[in-house]
Design an enzyme around this catalytic site. Structure first.
Site, PDB file in Angstrom:
ATOM      1  N   SER A 197     -20.391 -17.883  36.463  1.00 22.60           N
ATOM      2  CA  SER A 197     -19.049 -17.059  36.574  1.00 22.60           C
ATOM      3  C   SER A 197     -18.292 -18.169  37.537  1.00 22.60           C
ATOM      4  O   SER A 197     -16.997 -18.043  37.691  1.00 22.60           O
ATOM      5  CB  SER A 197     -19.444 -15.883  37.598  1.00 22.60           C
ATOM      6  OG  SER A 197     -20.313 -16.053  38.480  1.00 22.60           O
ATOM      7  N   LYS A 243     -20.850 -12.499  47.771  1.00 18.97           N
ATOM      8  CA  LYS A 243     -20.834 -11.084  48.128  1.00 18.97           C
ATOM      9  C   LYS A 243     -21.365 -10.797  49.502  1.00 18.97           C
ATOM     10  O   LYS A 243     -21.440  -9.677  50.031  1.00 18.97           O
ATOM     11  CB  LYS A 243     -21.809 -10.705  47.043  1.00 18.97           C
ATOM     12  CG  LYS A 243     -21.324 -10.476  45.739  1.00 18.97           C
ATOM     13  CD  LYS A 243     -20.325  -9.888  45.550  1.00 18.97           C
ATOM     14  CE  LYS A 243     -19.809  -9.728  43.989  1.00 18.97           C
ATOM     15  NZ  LYS A 243     -18.565  -9.032  43.792  1.00 18.97           N
TER      16      LYS A 243
END
Length: 306
Positions: free
Chosen positions: A269, A53
């Site tokens: 994830s 991110k």
């Protein structure tokens, strides 16, 4: 062991210059589950903020500063389940902007602690409403005080996928020009959308696969069950060639394997991404599959099973 002579490197002008250019790692042990194919993973946990991110956060903030949407007298605000919040906090601290984040109350404690360490203000939404509850609350806050906040809107900001179209995708092509498949989970959808666009521009034959949690009540933090959620405006299913579902157990089990067999301590994830890559590699003998290690295990250690 003899080491090659060190090459001089220029000092970075800012920690933000360390975002991107992450290494691609071959998963030789995991590959044994898919004979005749190769599997590579992009080590996004090596970004300075610890996750993939960092790329979109930096892109979105830089674009907002450049066009005047973010100024010194406004506070950057957005909803986040954690990693984007850490990235926003890092970028805003390095650039001198204020940051407020809205996140579900049940996100992992390390993420709360890290964002606060950067000086970020946190506002918590109901843990029962997940990421959608945080989205609704941040929209309410911005509507009530539009002059106070700049709403970065990671779910609708085209700078999110653009960061991967300009960075992640070209880096994969540079380091693995014979890639045949790209696999990534769906969260804000920025990673899978932007990277896939870059790969498709290079060669339409590269197959791009989106991984979806199999259930609305899944345990893969950072991924989004689109069928039961607010669908991000940046999402375009037509860009992808294939859509697969992945279970929570598959993601957690693969995170365990990556630690024990590859020496890679990553989040679940990331484990889900690799599990999906193995599935694609098995179904396509001779494939060269690339996926993304979204973040490291440090964000999850209180809940991991080790």
């Amino acid at each position: 062991m003899q080491y090659a002579p060190l090459k001089p490197r220029r000092p970075l002008a800012s920690i933000l210059d360390a975002v991107g250019n992450t290494p691609l790692i071959r998963l030789r042990s995991i590959e044994r589950s898919a004979p005749h194919s190769r599997i590579y993973a992009k080590a996004e946990f090596l970004n300075p903020g610890g996750s993939v991110k960092d790329r979109p956060a930096l892109q979105m903030v830089q674009e907002a500063v450049a066009d005047g949407r973010l100024t010194r007298d406004r506070i950057l605000i957005d909803s986040t389940s954690g990693n984007t919040g850490v990235a926003y906090s890092l970028v805003c601290a390095a650039m001198g902007y204020r940051c407020t984040l809205v996140m579900p109350a049940n996100v992992s404690q390390p993420r709360k602690d890290i964002t606060r360490a950067f000086g970020t203000e946190l506002v918590f939404s109901s843990e029962l409403e997940g990421s959608d509850g945080a989205i609704m609350l941040v929209r309410k806050m911005v509507a009530e005080e539009p002059d106070r906040y700049f709403f970065c809107d990671q779910y609708g900001n085209p700078g999110n996928p653009r960061a991967h179209e300009l960075g992640t995708g070209p880096e994969i092509l540079r380091d693995c020009p014979d890639v045949t498949h790209f696999v990534a989970g769906v969260g804000t959808t920025g990673t899978v959308m932007g990277t896939s666009r870059a790969l498709k521009k290079y060669d339409r034959r590269i197959r791009c696969v989106a991984l979806h949690p199999d259930d609305a009540m899944h345990g893969l933090e950072g991924l989004k069950h689109l069928a039961s959620s607010i669908v991000p405006r940046i999402w375009d299913a037509a860009t992808l060639d294939e859509h697969l579902t992945i279970t929570t157990d598959e993601g957690w089990d693969m995170a365990d394997r990556l630690a024990r067999e590859e020496g890679l301590m990553v989040g679940h994830s990331a484990g889900a991404n690799v599990a999906g890559a193995v599935r694609v590699a098995r179904a396509n003998p001779g494939a060269v599959v690339v996926t993304v290690l979204c973040d490291g295990a440090s964000r999850y250690l209180p809940v991991l099973r080790w």
